[in-house]
Design a protein around this motif. Structure first.
Motif, PDB file in Angstrom:
ATOM      1  N   GLY A 133     -94.286 122.352  -0.337  1.00 49.52           N
ATOM      2  CA  GLY A 133     -94.028 123.189  -1.454  1.00 49.52           C
ATOM      3  C   GLY A 133     -92.804 123.982  -0.949  1.00 49.52           C
ATOM      4  O   GLY A 133     -92.417 124.542  -0.007  1.00 49.52           O
ATOM      5  N   GLY A 134     -91.917 123.859  -2.288  1.00 47.21           N
ATOM      6  CA  GLY A 134     -90.406 124.694  -2.185  1.00 47.21           C
ATOM      7  C   GLY A 134     -90.657 125.730  -3.053  1.00 47.21           C
ATOM      8  O   GLY A 134     -91.587 125.803  -4.065  1.00 47.21           O
ATOM      9  N   THR A 135     -89.640 126.748  -3.040  1.00 45.31           N
ATOM     10  CA  THR A 135     -89.419 127.805  -3.774  1.00 45.31           C
ATOM     11  C   THR A 135     -88.380 128.207  -4.590  1.00 45.31           C
ATOM     12  O   THR A 135     -87.771 129.194  -4.830  1.00 45.31           O
ATOM     13  N   PHE A 136     -87.528 126.990  -4.699  1.00 45.77           N
ATOM     14  CA  PHE A 136     -86.185 126.967  -4.753  1.00 45.77           C
ATOM     15  C   PHE A 136     -85.745 127.608  -6.487  1.00 45.77           C
ATOM     16  O   PHE A 136     -84.759 127.832  -6.644  1.00 45.77           O
ATOM     17  N   ILE A 137     -86.796 127.296  -7.260  1.00 49.43           N
ATOM     18  CA  ILE A 137     -86.828 127.756  -8.535  1.00 49.43           C
ATOM     19  C   ILE A 137     -86.466 129.321  -8.641  1.00 49.43           C
ATOM     20  O   ILE A 137     -86.075 129.901  -9.541  1.00 49.43           O
ATOM     21  N   GLY A 139     -84.881 130.799  -6.842  1.00 50.62           N
ATOM     22  CA  GLY A 139     -83.345 131.076  -6.342  1.00 50.62           C
ATOM     23  C   GLY A 139     -83.465 131.060  -4.845  1.00 50.62           C
ATOM     24  O   GLY A 139     -82.434 131.699  -4.158  1.00 50.62           O
ATOM     25  N   ASP A 140     -84.413 130.703  -3.969  1.00 44.45           N
ATOM     26  CA  ASP A 140     -84.449 130.801  -2.672  1.00 44.45           C
ATOM     27  C   ASP A 140     -83.817 129.633  -2.120  1.00 44.45           C
ATOM     28  O   ASP A 140     -83.521 128.448  -2.514  1.00 44.45           O
ATOM     29  N   SER A 141     -83.279 129.851  -0.820  1.00 47.53           N
ATOM     30  CA  SER A 141     -82.848 128.889   0.144  1.00 47.53           C
ATOM     31  C   SER A 141     -82.919 129.220   1.466  1.00 47.53           C
ATOM     32  O   SER A 141     -82.362 129.564   2.225  1.00 47.53           O
ATOM     33  N   GLY A 143     -83.934 127.734   4.030  1.00 48.65           N
ATOM     34  CA  GLY A 143     -83.368 127.064   5.020  1.00 48.65           C
ATOM     35  C   GLY A 143     -81.980 127.822   5.714  1.00 48.65           C
ATOM     36  O   GLY A 143     -81.643 127.676   6.731  1.00 48.65           O
ATOM     37  N   LYS A 144     -81.310 128.626   4.843  1.00 49.11           N
ATOM     38  CA  LYS A 144     -80.160 129.304   5.070  1.00 49.11           C
ATOM     39  C   LYS A 144     -80.658 130.825   5.216  1.00 49.11           C
ATOM     40  O   LYS A 144     -79.835 131.701   5.448  1.00 49.11           O
ATOM     41  N   GLY A 145     -82.145 131.113   4.986  1.00 47.72           N
ATOM     42  CA  GLY A 145     -82.407 132.537   5.004  1.00 47.72           C
ATOM     43  C   GLY A 145     -82.266 133.343   3.847  1.00 47.72           C
ATOM     44  O   GLY A 145     -82.302 134.482   3.998  1.00 47.72           O
ATOM     45  N   GLN A 146     -81.916 132.647   2.807  1.00 44.91           N
ATOM     46  CA  GLN A 146     -81.753 133.386   1.588  1.00 44.91           C
ATOM     47  C   GLN A 146     -82.950 133.558   0.666  1.00 44.91           C
ATOM     48  O   GLN A 146     -83.689 132.696   0.462  1.00 44.91           O
ATOM     49  N   ILE A 147     -83.102 134.682   0.148  1.00 44.19           N
ATOM     50  CA  ILE A 147     -84.170 135.260  -0.851  1.00 44.19           C
ATOM     51  C   ILE A 147     -83.563 135.295  -2.228  1.00 44.19           C
ATOM     52  O   ILE A 147     -82.568 136.182  -2.186  1.00 44.19           O
ATOM     53  N   GLY A 148     -83.732 134.240  -3.053  1.00 42.63           N
ATOM     54  CA  GLY A 148     -83.064 134.161  -4.413  1.00 42.63           C
ATOM     55  C   GLY A 148     -83.223 135.539  -5.161  1.00 42.63           C
ATOM     56  O   GLY A 148     -83.823 136.316  -4.932  1.00 42.63           O
ATOM     57  N   SER A 149     -82.491 135.528  -6.429  1.00 42.34           N
ATOM     58  CA  SER A 149     -82.884 136.557  -7.670  1.00 42.34           C
ATOM     59  C   SER A 149     -83.324 136.134  -8.867  1.00 42.34           C
ATOM     60  O   SER A 149     -83.178 136.812  -9.914  1.00 42.34           O
ATOM     61  N   ARG A 150     -83.669 134.884  -8.904  1.00 43.24           N
ATOM     62  CA  ARG A 150     -84.309 134.223 -10.170  1.00 43.24           C
ATOM     63  C   ARG A 150     -85.914 134.377 -10.362  1.00 43.24           C
ATOM     64  O   ARG A 150     -86.350 133.680 -11.121  1.00 43.24           O
ATOM     65  N   GLY A 151     -86.656 134.978  -9.481  1.00 45.45           N
ATOM     66  CA  GLY A 151     -87.929 135.353  -9.496  1.00 45.45           C
ATOM     67  C   GLY A 151     -88.491 135.238  -8.427  1.00 45.45           C
ATOM     68  O   GLY A 151     -87.912 135.196  -7.259  1.00 45.45           O
ATOM     69  N   GLU A 152     -89.835 135.485  -8.320  1.00 51.69           N
ATOM     70  CA  GLU A 152     -90.902 135.484  -7.214  1.00 51.69           C
ATOM     71  C   GLU A 152     -92.130 134.655  -7.509  1.00 51.69           C
ATOM     72  O   GLU A 152     -92.767 134.644  -6.682  1.00 51.69           O
TER      73      GLU A 152
END
Length: 280
Positions: A133-137, A139-141, A143-152
């Motif tokens: 399972g991925g969570t890129f929608i 806004g997460d990445s 693999g680079k340690g980034q938590i995105g800003s498009r939701g949770e």
């Protein structure tokens, strides 16, 4: 009237005018001081507000903190941090890797069209599935340690799916089907899955999860939140060349319907590609 009285009257008038002017000057000075004071307060307040906003914006969020939290792996998992999720009969010789994001609208479309066929194939022992399972929608990445800003919602739904997996593999599959259903799956821009109450409402349509206090407590407490992030990192760092969802991999090769790499979205296409991969 004498000249003296006339002069006295003029002097008195001038004195009254002087006093009045002094009063006006004092009032004007006080007014200016009040305006300046208010302006300073406003500037300081604005600066303080901006400073507070900056602090808040740079304050590590909940999900940021969860990246370094201890992972609690659900039952029915193996591998590092419990990120290997394989479901199916042990007698099935081959495994189909299924890459999905809970908020993915195309994943929902696949589930609604082909999901029952996949479930039957698993039950028949045609193949096992390994869920990634991925969570890129969101806004997460990761693999680079980034938590995105498009939701949770992707992360939160993944965590709830972990709680379902902890109940049983069957509960996990049924819950996944419910989340992707036309009734419950939101538009990609609507982050409904971020709400625990919504995820629990969906779960109440699954017999094994309905009014299941252990499941509900795990969702509300975020017991498997760190696991969801670990799973997402597995997606981001996959070695299969997968960059989008849904994606299907067997024998180390992606199952695609054309040179553009599109996944099978009909029962006929899915069955044809899987059958060919099973024979390879």
């Amino acid at each position: 009237m004498s000249k003296r009285n006339s002069q006295s009257s003029k002097n008195a008038a001038r004195e009254r005018l002087r006093v009045e002017r002094e009063k006006q000057a004092k009032r004007a000075k006080v007014k200016r001081q009040v305006i300046v004071a208010c302006s300073v307060v406003a500037v300081l307040a604005a600066a303080g507000g901006i400073g507070y906003a900056v602090v808040q914006a740079n304050k590590p969020g909940y999900w940021e903190d969860e990246k370094s939290a201890k992972v609690v792996a659900p039952a029915n998992t193996t591998g590092t941090d419990g990120t290997t999720v394989v479901i199916g009969k042990s007698t099935a010789k081959k495994t189909l890797k299924v890459y999905e994001d809970p908020r993915c609208p195309i994943c929902a479309q696949f589930e609604q069209t082909v999901g029952s066929t996949v479930k039957k194939d698993i039950d028949d022992g045609k193949f096992k599935i390994q869920y990634i399972g991925g969570t890129f929608i969101d806004g997460d990445s990761l693999g680079k340690g980034q938590i995105g800003s498009r939701g949770e919602g992707s992360k939160n739904a993944m965590s709830a799916m972990g709680a379902a997996l902890n109940v049983s593999p069957e509960a996990f599959l049924e819950y996944k089907t419910a989340l992707y259903s036309t009734k419950w799956h939101p538009e990609e821009t609507a982050d409904k899955f971020k709400n625990d109450s919504y995820l629990i409402e969906v779960a109440d349509t699954v017999p094994a999860l309905k009014n299941n206090k252990t499941f509900q407590d795990a969702v509300k407490s975020g017991k498997y939140d760190a696991w969801a992030l670990a799973m997402s990192k597995t997606f981001d760092t996959n070695k299969d060349g997968v960059t989008g969802t849904p994606s299907f991999v067997m024998n180390g090769k992606m199952l695609t319907t054309d040179s553009n790499g599109n996944p099978p979205m009909t029962v006929a296409d899915f069955t044809s590609l899987v059958d060919a991969a099973l024979k390879a």
